[in-house]
Design an enzyme around this catalytic site. Structure first.
Site, PDB file in Angstrom:
ATOM      1  N   PHE A 129       0.694  -1.331  -0.141  1.00 43.78           N
ATOM      2  CA  PHE A 129      -0.019   0.123   0.196  1.00 43.78           C
ATOM      3  C   PHE A 129       0.913   1.310   0.109  1.00 43.78           C
ATOM      4  O   PHE A 129       0.434   2.384  -0.389  1.00 43.78           O
ATOM      5  CB  PHE A 129      -0.908   0.090   1.259  1.00 43.78           C
ATOM      6  N   HIS A 168     -19.170  -0.600  14.294  1.00 41.86           N
ATOM      7  CA  HIS A 168     -19.943  -1.860  14.254  1.00 41.86           C
ATOM      8  C   HIS A 168     -21.145  -2.040  15.186  1.00 41.86           C
ATOM      9  O   HIS A 168     -21.960  -2.701  14.819  1.00 41.86           O
ATOM     10  CB  HIS A 168     -19.053  -3.071  14.001  1.00 41.86           C
ATOM     11  N   GLU A 175     -15.610  -5.449  29.262  1.00 45.84           N
ATOM     12  CA  GLU A 175     -14.750  -6.472  28.595  1.00 45.84           C
ATOM     13  C   GLU A 175     -14.101  -7.534  29.593  1.00 45.84           C
ATOM     14  O   GLU A 175     -13.486  -6.802  30.564  1.00 45.84           O
ATOM     15  CB  GLU A 175     -13.764  -5.883  27.777  1.00 45.84           C
ATOM     16  N   ASP A 183     -10.554   4.691  23.046  1.00 47.81           N
ATOM     17  CA  ASP A 183     -10.803   3.432  22.241  1.00 47.81           C
ATOM     18  C   ASP A 183     -12.243   3.183  22.438  1.00 47.81           C
ATOM     19  O   ASP A 183     -12.777   2.389  21.299  1.00 47.81           O
ATOM     20  CB  ASP A 183     -10.007   2.242  22.942  1.00 47.81           C
ATOM     21  N   HIS A 200     -17.969   4.042  20.510  1.00 49.02           N
ATOM     22  CA  HIS A 200     -19.106   3.172  20.883  1.00 49.02           C
ATOM     23  C   HIS A 200     -20.243   3.681  21.684  1.00 49.02           C
ATOM     24  O   HIS A 200     -21.297   3.688  21.544  1.00 49.02           O
ATOM     25  CB  HIS A 200     -18.884   1.866  21.264  1.00 49.02           C
ATOM     26  N   LYS A 248     -11.699  -2.804  30.984  1.00 48.38           N
ATOM     27  CA  LYS A 248     -11.117  -4.110  30.556  1.00 48.38           C
ATOM     28  C   LYS A 248     -11.013  -4.983  31.705  1.00 48.38           C
ATOM     29  O   LYS A 248     -11.014  -4.514  32.937  1.00 48.38           O
ATOM     30  CB  LYS A 248      -9.937  -3.862  29.978  1.00 48.38           C
TER      31      LYS A 248
END
Ligand code: NDP
Length: 482
Positions: free
Chosen positions: A88, A171, A209, A228, A233, A334
């Site tokens: 790339f 997502h 998580e 993050d 989200h 986390k």
């Protein structure tokens, strides 16, 4: 309508094997890919398609388990494939791709690559005349690490593509439950009429998580949980809960309403940051009975100390008519005891309860994205009993999405998002101004934390975060749902 070609940059990467190709395969299995859709797997290694496919197949099988393609399905799916080798960063390596592209078809470029490659790829595609036809581009998070860097990424993309051709993925927006949240809010009159500060006490959004930083220490230490997870989200989920009804399902209508929420978010400044933000960092502990290392003992850790947060809880306020006085408690971390993503809408208690104060159990609407996607409304009912005169209990009403569906599984978010990108529907993708506004809010929060030295407090891996996160909500006489 023009036929579509999918060009996956980073086809040998983790995201491609874990999510992108399995999603495309499921669309194939459901006959949702037009017969003439072609797929170019683009990656650096110089190899043939015959060498690429077995590796992809074995990775996909390990991620998909029983759902993996049979031999016949695999053969049928991969008839669409070509493998194109491109480095790339080197413009003279794009000739093979140029040869493969067909300008009479729509080219959907999917950048499943490190974000540092977005700019060189765009530039080289343009230089080598690969953008001559009708092109769309799909980009993965992160779009920058601050307002300034996200503007830079967006400016680069805008040099080569107009906004209508840029599909920024979050997502979470492709999940069935998230789409169901829109239906729940805007297709049910009793919910819609109870969706404001007269009825709702507060909202909680939790993304927990169990994993740690999974070998990504050097990347993660620069970013932390706020950048993050919250900037994208959690903010997107909050917008969907809080936005006004859009006037249609068109992408622009939805994005316009979402961005108004981000703009209405009360800034977290030096004066309020200690009251409204708790940061944490996990130490060693136990997850599902196994000992796990602390953040500073993780593989790849290069420092003796670090103030990067692996946990953050925030009390947010949306300063508008509908949400005045309704706090939104956001938390994500986390190495928490559960892998859970859920939105909890807690309704107000009754002003007077004829069953006694002990029976004052507020209604809750729980919208769960994982595990077990679904929506649950906790109602109060009488416990069937002759011994107790009037014992009340919270009783869940469950919405099972699979009921009445023609599918025996809940589709993965990437299946929806691929289909929409192929069909040119941007409503579940994130607009430029949403991203930049949310970075503006996050940047200010980070700066307030730095000025006030709001440090990351230790919490044991396997716990629900630092004790101060309990205080954040309990001082308001409320508690976390889980
Ligand atoms: P990986 O590192 O696993 O894959 C990166 C891919 O890019 C590989 O195919 C790699 O090819 C290719 N690549 C890197 N440099 C070059 C180059 N100079 N020329 C050609 N190819 C190159 O990353 P992921 O798949 O995990 O992530 C991709 C993107 O998706 C990132 O932006 C990440 O943040 C985002 N993302 C990932 C998620 C996940 O679950 N993995 C989830 C959400 C977002 P090669 O094999 O030859 O090095």
């Amino acid at each position: 309508m023009l036929s579509v070609d999918l060009i996956i940059f980073g086809a040998s990467g983790d995201l491609s094997a874990r999510k992108l190709f399995p999603a495309l395969f499921q669309l194939e299995r459901l006959n949702l890919l037009e017969n003439d859709v072609r797929i170019a797997a683009v990656a650096r290694t110089d190899q043939t398609l015959d060498a690429f496919l077995p590796t992809l197949s074995s990775k996909m099988s390990s991620y998909m388990g029983n759902d993996a393609p049979s031999d016949a399905e695999w053969e049928n799916f991969t008839r669409r494939f070509s493998y194109v080798s491109v480095n790339f960063s080197e413009p003279d390596k794009y000739a093979g791709l140029r040869e493969w592209l067909d300008d009479d078809r729509i080219s959907l470029f999917y950048f499943a690559t490190p974000p540092s490659l977005f700019a060189p790829i765009c530039e080289h595609l343009s230089q080598t005349n690969c953008l001559a036809g009708d092109c769309r581009i799909v980009v993965e998070k992160p779009i920058g690490e601050s307002l300034a860097s996200s503007v830079q990424v967006n400016e680069t993309l805008a040099k080569y593509f107009d906004e209508k051709s840029i599909y920024r993925i979050d997502h979470y927006l492709g999940k069935e439950t998230v789409q169901n949240l829109l239906v729940l809010r805007f297709a049910n009159s009793f919910i819609n009429s109870q969706w404001d500060n007269t009825c709702i006490d507060h909202v909680q959004i939790t993304v927990g998580e169990m994993v740690g930083i999974e070998g990504r220490w050097s990347y993660y230490d620069k970013v932390g949980q706020l950048r993050d997870m919250v900037q994208n989200h959690l903010m997107q989920l909050m917008c969907l809960v809080a936005m006004e009804p859009p006037n249609s399902l068109e992408a622009e209508s939805i994005r316009d309403e979402k961005v108004k929420i981000v703009r209405a978010l009360r800034r977290i400044d030096e004066q309020s940051v200690e009251e409204r933000v708790v940061r944490g960092q996990y130490t060693n502990g136990w997850i599902e009975g196994a000992a796990v290392p602390g953040y500073l003992d993780e593989e790849g850790c290069a420092h003796e100390t670090s103030d990067t947060e692996t946990y953050i809880a925030i009390k947010a306020h949306i300063d508008n008519w509908r949400w005045s006085g309704v706090p939104f408690y956001l938390r994500t971390g986390k190495r928490l005891p559960e892998k859970v993503t859920e939105i909890v809408i807690q309704y107000k208690s009754l002003p007077h309860n004829i069953f006694g104060e002990d029976a004052n159990i507020p209604n809750k609407l729980v919208i769960r994205l994982q595990p077990n996607e679904g929506i649950e409304l906790s109602m109060v009912s009488k416990r069937q009993s002759l011994k107790e005169r009037m014992a009340l209990q919270a009783h869940p009403l469950n919405l099972d999405f699979r009921e009445g569906s023609d599918m025996d599984r809940i589709p993965d978010a990437y299946e929806r998002l691929f289909l929409d990108a192929i069909n040119g529907d941007q409503s579940l993708f994130v607009g430029r101004d949403e991203i930049e506004e949310s970075w503006r809010w996050v940047d200010q929060l980070i700066s307030a934390c730095q000025k006030r030295k709001v440090e990351a407090r230790p919490y044991y891996a396997g716990s629900w975060g630092p004790a101060k996160a309990e205080v954040l909500i309990e001082k308001d006489f409320r508690s976390w749902h889980v």
